[in-house]
Design a protein around this motif. Structure first.
Motif, PDB file in Angstrom:
ATOM      1  N   GLY A 183       0.796  -1.217   0.000  1.00 29.84           N
ATOM      2  CA  GLY A 183       0.000   0.000   0.000  1.00 29.84           C
ATOM      3  C   GLY A 183       0.831   1.271   0.000  1.00 29.84           C
ATOM      4  O   GLY A 183       0.383   2.296  -0.470  1.00 29.84           O
ATOM      5  N   ASP A 184       2.058   1.186   0.521  1.00 28.11           N
ATOM      6  CA  ASP A 184       2.850   2.407   0.639  1.00 28.11           C
ATOM      7  C   ASP A 184       3.489   2.768  -0.690  1.00 28.11           C
ATOM      8  O   ASP A 184       3.799   1.903  -1.503  1.00 28.11           O
ATOM      9  N   TRP A 185       3.661   4.073  -0.923  1.00 30.42           N
ATOM     10  CA  TRP A 185       4.293   4.555  -2.144  1.00 30.42           C
ATOM     11  C   TRP A 185       5.726   5.021  -1.851  1.00 30.42           C
ATOM     12  O   TRP A 185       6.354   5.624  -2.686  1.00 30.42           O
ATOM     13  N   ARG A 186       6.186   4.792  -0.608  1.00 29.33           N
ATOM     14  CA  ARG A 186       7.528   5.196  -0.222  1.00 29.33           C
ATOM     15  C   ARG A 186       8.336   3.947   0.063  1.00 29.33           C
ATOM     16  O   ARG A 186       8.258   3.383   1.152  1.00 29.33           O
TER      17      ARG A 186
END
Ligand SMILES: [Zn+2]
Lengths: 571, 266
Positions: free
Chosen positions: B142-145
């Motif tokens: 889910g994270d974009w980092r």
């Protein structure tokens, strides 16, 4: 039920005009009673040197239902490293900006909140909303179904059929077990299904040939025709855009000339929500500035409206609204993931994560505007504190917002910490403001005020004998000077004692009991209206993807502990 | 440097979550204290000592601590999680999230790792002598980092979705990689010494992919620029240079659009 007597606390109760006097609060059979009405068996709570208030009331938060759950599903990173394991009768809980239902109940209770309103229920998914409300422990909850882009409403109001609109609203409130009439970007969300939007109150809605102004005025009239406990609750057009304060003023002015008609003691005919998002000047992000003064000048002199703030808390969060076009606009700005849903004849919704960074000028200005609104409020009982959870920040940050409102020193420290401090000061009023909200005003903004606006003032938000025993004791002494503003945040984060309907649910900041949670809804009776009933039947046959029989939120599964407020508009 | 050796003695019935097996968590503790650290087996909280024999005391700091994990730990997750310094050696193969969120120090796995190794890595070095599972050096779900620093070396093959949402750091795979490499990355570098399959650099914003072997299917969003000579890990060779993903937004530097780069050996 156990009896309690809370002794020697400094009581703040705007309902009775008590401003920090030392007094005892007695609890018996779930109600507040006179202190001579409890027996000698009453358990004594020593509140010496502490602050005593009624349970706080959340007037606007997104805490239950499909869009909250889309946030939970598509943001597993929001839950990372946040889970606490099961402990006794406390369930496993986690999440930050979109906590689990259990965490939602626990966190509100720990801060001394005992009632909360889910601010946007898509009627078609009211069953989902109620299942989540059911699974949110401790706090009483209601939900506002959205009406501002509803096909029935637009068709009736196009012909100015207030009686039919009212009959439909009453039917929908009953079918969805809703509490109030909510409008989100009236007409604009429907327009977006045609690739358009309504950015002013006069932009026509395609096909329906009606304007937001006509929808808003028509729903005010329907609301007062029915005599509902709350007024219409509006998220106006043009949210989040530079220069939108004129749209906001145009919206507020639509309430002119209307008088509240109800048996609940409510005075306003319009509640304008998350006003921070609607108080912007400038015409682009470079000359973006605060117009809080223009908004509050109008609000202060206009008695028939109430507002809430929508404070930006400078956190990473998840935005979610039935304002579909706005969420698309936002994902175009920040390139983060976007979810979008169209809800048949009724509404739409979008979800986008957002990071309010103190290093970004616009975010810092938004922070300032939210606080300015509250600090400029002449009547604290008509301006309520919210974060439009989770849109401007998680509700768990209320203690920090309270710190900023109660301490000019804390605000100064935050202003200094902004990367673009000088530009932020130039675009806002915050730096020159020395007002500090008192505990009495805080009780108006979080208890008595929202209770009255919601039409619940005889039930909660105060400490008068006969009312529900929702009582909070904060470990905060009004006598002692606050050495460090962080003490304010700490005290309001974890209440010393919280009673919900006479049950001690929090002790020393920890949840000790899951309470007896209720779902509050409004049962409005109207004259039999065969035309509206026929229209409903027809639309279900023609357009809806579900049958009418599968639409209603009914029975023990969805609403195990209902509390219906009766309204009779049939005469 | 002090060495703590933990040896599997009682296999868990379920998978074991051992997020405390890291030099940072062991530092300053004696063997009996280390044995008291928590682990989770399903929804039950238990102690490391229930499953592992613990020998040796840790150093005063993470940097002074070396951990050796012996025995069959194929059902143990999170070894080396969040380690910031020191050393961790896993003599066999291990399960999910090996070295996840590590920010410093060195972790060596002599066998294979399952999926999500080095998730969210910020620094340090992870060496896998065997094969890596899917989502090596990727962002948390889910994270974009994603991974922002550090170095990962896989001597064998890697699964799918290497370096998803990568921002910085370096991944070298001596063998082959499965589909999806550096999906939506905005920085960093992935070198595949063997062959790649397909969907390399899908939605790539910035960053570099180097492939020595074959690529089954190129993404349509990549554009050939020129042939260049590069020195990679001491090997000089000629590479075809592509830029992309042209279907994705790109930042500008000095008025020029910045693309991701894909080099394929010719
Ligand atoms: Zn809202």
């Amino acid at each position: 039920m156990a009896e309690y007597i809370i002794k020697n606390g400094h009581v703040f109760d705007p309902l009775q005009g008590i401003k920090g006097d030392k007094a005892d609060v007695a609890i018996k059979d779930g109600k507040i009673v006179k202190d001579n009405q409890v027996s000698s068996k009453a358990k004594t709570i020593d509140a010496k040197g502490k602050t005593v208030m009624a349970g706080a009331i959340e007037i606007h938060a997104h805490i239950a239902g499909p869009k909250v759950n889309i946030g939970r599903i598509y943001r597993p990173e929001d839950k990372l490293f946040t889970y606490t394991p099961k402990k006794g009768n406390i369930r496993m809980a986690g999440g930050t900006s979109i906590p689990t239902t259990f965490k939602t109940g626990y966190e509100y209770a720990k801060m001394g909140y005992t009632t909360a309103m889910e601010a946007a229920m898509p009627p078609l998914f009211s069953r989902h909303v109620h299942e989540e409300i059911r699974d949110t422990p401790i706090i009483d909850e209601g939900a506002f179904p959205v009406f501002g882009n509803n096909w029935f409403v637009m068709e009736y109001l196009k012909n100015n059929e207030i009686e039919n609109t009212s009959a439909y609203c009453a039917w929908l409130l009953r079918a969805t077990k809703g509490y109030a009439i909510k409008l989100v970007n009236p007409g604009g969300t429907e327009a977006w299904a045609w690739g358009l939007n309504c950015l002013s109150v006069n932009d026509p809605v395609p096909y329906f040939d009606i304007t937001p102004a006509e929808i808003i005025k028509g729903l005010i009239e329907a609301n007062e025709y029915l005599g509902l406990p709350h007024s219409i609750h509006i998220h106006p057009n043009n949210l989040g855009n530079p220069g939108n304060y004129t749209t906001t003023l145009d919206t507020l002015k639509l309430a002119e000339g209307y008088k509240a008609k109800n048996k609940f003691g409510r005075d306003q005919v319009m509640h304008l929500t998350h006003t921070q998002f609607h108080s912007y000047g400038g015409d682009n992000w470079a000359n973006f500035e605060s117009k809080s003064k223009e908004i509050m000048d109008y609000v202060n002199k206009t008695k028939n409206i109430t507002i809430d703030t929508g404070n930006v808390t400078l956190d990473e969060t998840t935005t979610m609204t039935a304002d579909g076009p706005f969420e698309h606009h936002l994902t175009e700005l920040n390139h983060l993931k976007w979810a979008n849903v169209d809800v048949e004849l009724e509404t739409a919704a979008g979800v986008v994560p957002y990071i309010y960074s103190p290093d970004i000028k616009v975010c810092a200005i938004q922070w300032a505007i939210g606080l300015e609104l509250a600090l400029m409020a002449k009547d604290a009982s008509r301006c309520f504190i919210t974060t439009d959870h989770p849109n401007a920040g998680p509700f768990t940050r209320y203690p920090r917002v309270i710190k900023w409102l109660m301490s000019a020193k804390a605000r100064e420290a935050q202003i200094k910490a902004f990367k673009n401090s000088d530009k932020v000061i130039a675009a806002t009023h915050i730096a020159g403001m020395d007002r500090e909200i008192s505990l009495y005003e805080l009780a108006q903004m979080t208890r008595a005020g929202p209770a009255k606006s919601l039409g619940l003032a005889s039930m909660c938000g105060g400490l008068k004998p006969g009312m529900d025993a929702d009582v909070v004791v904060y470990d905060f002494s009004p006598d002692k000077p606050v050495a460090n503003p962080d003490q304010i945040e700490a005290a309001f984060s974890r209440a010393a004692h919280v009673f919900k309907s006479g049950v001690e649910v929090v002790t020393n900041g920890e949840v000790v009991n899951n309470g007896n949670k209720r779902t509050i809804w409004v049962n409005a009776k109207v004259k039999e209206n065969p035309q509206v009933m026929r229209d409903i039947q027809e639309k279900f046959l023609k357009y809806y993807s579900v049958s009418q029989a599968n639409y209603e939120a009914l029975g023990h599964h969805f609403i195990p502990n209902p509390y219906a407020i009766e309204v009779d508009a049939s005469q | 440097m002090e060495t703590v050796t933990i040896t599997m003695k009682n296999q868990p019935a379920l998978y074991l979550e051992a997020d405390n097996v890291a030099p940072d968590k062991f530092a300053g503790k004696t063997a009996p204290q280390i044995a008291e650290l928590h682990v989770y087996e399903g929804n039950t909280t238990s102690t490391l000592g229930k499953y592992f024999e613990v020998a040796g005391n840790a150093g005063a700091t993470a940097a002074d601590t070396r951990i050796v994990v012996k025995g069959d730990v194929k059902k143990v997750k999170y070894l080396g999680m969040k380690m910031s310094a020191g050393e961790l050696v896993v003599e066999g193969s291990t399960d999910l999230y090996a070295g996840a969120w590590m920010s410093g120090g060195t972790m060596l796995v002599k066998g294979n790792v399952e999926a999500f190794a080095a998730t969210g890595m910020k620094g340090g070095e992870l060496i896998i002598e065997g094969n890596a599972g899917n989502y090596l050096g990727s962002a948390y779900r889910g994270d974009w980092r994603g991974v922002s620093g550090g170095k990962i070396l896989v001597k064998g093959n890697a699964g799918s979705d290497v370096g998803q949402y990568m921002l910085g750091g370096e991944i070298v795979i001596n063998g082959n990689a499965d589909v999806h490499v550096m999906t939506h990355a905005e920085g960093g570098k992935v070198t595949i010494k063997g062959n790649a399959k397909s969907k390399l650099g899908g939605q790539l914003v910035d960053g570099t992919i180097i492939v020595f072997g074959t690529i089954d299917v190129m993404m349509p969003g990549f554009k050939f620029v020129d042939n260049v000579e590069l020195e990679v890990d001491g090997t000089k060779a000629k590479f075809a240079h592509f830029i992309g993903d042209t279907g994705e937004r790109h930042k500008k530097r000095k008025g020029q659009l910045i693309y991701g780069n894909l080099y394929k050996k010719i």
